[in-house]
Design a protein around this motif. Sequence first.
Motif, short mmCIF file in Angstrom:
data_model
loop_
_atom_site.label_atom_id
_atom_site.label_comp_id
_atom_site.label_asym_id
_atom_site.label_seq_id
_atom_site.Cartn_x
_atom_site.Cartn_y
_atom_site.Cartn_z
N PRO A 12 52.09 -14.70 -29.28
CA PRO A 12 51.97 -16.16 -29.38
C PRO A 12 53.11 -16.79 -30.18
O PRO A 12 53.44 -17.95 -29.97
CB PRO A 12 50.63 -16.37 -30.06
CG PRO A 12 49.86 -15.13 -29.79
CD PRO A 12 50.88 -14.03 -29.70
N ALA A 13 53.72 -16.03 -31.08
CA ALA A 13 54.83 -16.58 -31.87
C ALA A 13 56.03 -16.90 -30.99
O ALA A 13 56.89 -17.67 -31.37
CB ALA A 13 55.22 -15.59 -32.97
N ASP A 14 56.08 -16.29 -29.79
CA ASP A 14 57.18 -16.53 -28.86
C ASP A 14 57.04 -17.85 -28.13
O ASP A 14 57.96 -18.29 -27.48
CB ASP A 14 57.25 -15.36 -27.87
CG ASP A 14 58.45 -15.45 -26.95
OD1 ASP A 14 59.55 -15.77 -27.43
OD2 ASP A 14 58.27 -15.23 -25.74
N MET A 117 54.00 -17.37 -22.57
CA MET A 117 53.78 -18.76 -22.15
C MET A 117 55.11 -19.51 -22.07
O MET A 117 55.32 -20.31 -21.16
CB MET A 117 52.83 -19.47 -23.11
CG MET A 117 51.37 -19.09 -22.93
SD MET A 117 50.76 -19.36 -21.24
CE MET A 117 50.80 -21.13 -21.13
N SER A 118 56.02 -19.23 -22.99
CA SER A 118 57.32 -19.89 -22.95
C SER A 118 58.08 -19.53 -21.68
O SER A 118 58.67 -20.40 -21.03
CB SER A 118 58.16 -19.51 -24.18
OG SER A 118 57.62 -20.11 -25.33
N ALA A 119 58.05 -18.26 -21.31
CA ALA A 119 58.74 -17.83 -20.08
C ALA A 119 58.10 -18.48 -18.86
O ALA A 119 58.80 -18.90 -17.93
CB ALA A 119 58.70 -16.31 -19.97
N MET A 120 56.76 -18.57 -18.87
CA MET A 120 56.06 -19.21 -17.75
C MET A 120 56.39 -20.70 -17.68
O MET A 120 56.69 -21.23 -16.60
CB MET A 120 54.55 -19.01 -17.89
CG MET A 120 54.09 -17.60 -17.60
SD MET A 120 52.32 -17.36 -17.89
CE MET A 120 51.61 -18.59 -16.83
N ARG A 122 59.01 -22.24 -18.76
CA ARG A 122 60.42 -22.40 -18.34
C ARG A 122 60.56 -22.18 -16.84
O ARG A 122 61.15 -23.00 -16.13
CB ARG A 122 61.30 -21.43 -19.11
CG ARG A 122 62.76 -21.50 -18.72
CD ARG A 122 63.59 -20.50 -19.56
NE ARG A 122 64.95 -20.45 -19.13
CZ ARG A 122 65.85 -21.40 -19.32
NH1 ARG A 122 65.52 -22.50 -19.98
NH2 ARG A 122 67.07 -21.27 -18.89
N ALA A 123 60.02 -21.09 -16.33
CA ALA A 123 60.15 -20.77 -14.91
C ALA A 123 59.44 -21.82 -14.04
O ALA A 123 59.98 -22.25 -13.01
CB ALA A 123 59.59 -19.38 -14.63
N LEU A 124 58.26 -22.23 -14.46
CA LEU A 124 57.51 -23.20 -13.66
C LEU A 124 58.14 -24.58 -13.72
O LEU A 124 58.10 -25.32 -12.73
CB LEU A 124 56.05 -23.22 -14.10
CG LEU A 124 55.27 -21.94 -13.80
CD1 LEU A 124 53.85 -22.03 -14.36
CD2 LEU A 124 55.24 -21.64 -12.31
N ALA A 125 58.72 -24.96 -14.85
CA ALA A 125 59.41 -26.25 -14.94
C ALA A 125 60.59 -26.28 -13.97
O ALA A 125 60.83 -27.28 -13.29
CB ALA A 125 59.86 -26.51 -16.37
#
Length: 167
Positions: A12-14, A117-120, A122-125
């Motif tokens: 979650p820290a990411d 969540m950050s990777a998701m 970014r990719a979804l945006a």
Amino acid sequence: MAERSRAAANSPADDDPRLAFIYQEAVRGLTHQQTVVENMSTRAGSLIFATAFANSLLGGAALSDGLGLWEWIAVFLLFSIGGLIVFMLWPYHQYSFRFDPEELLHQYVDGDGPASMSAMHRALALRIKADMAANWRIIQRLRVALQIALLFLLLDILAWLLAIAGV
């Protein structure tokens, strides 16, 4: 060691709140775009009513003495408006307003390693941006068709009035 760094990357820290904000803004933009499409369909429906009303009101009076040049022009414009309305309302347009849940599960959860969540975000945006660009090309064509149909309606009314005046 590699397993530990993978766990740290997915912790979650990411999660970067900036990416969550960007994703939310992308979703908001896509939702706005969907509203624009719905509004254009509503306007096309209103155009059907306006065209029918104007042509029934003016066409009956103009056609009482037969078909002349202005009546033929008005009939041609009526059919042109009808064709443009069919183009606007025909359900063949391939809009992208949502994601496939099965694809999301495969790509972000069931893959080699679950994505953060950050990777998701970014990719979804970025995917939303591509979907919006594809949708926008369709919306632009529909917008132009609506503008032409409205112009044809004005010319149609003018042609009926000139026919009634006997010019």
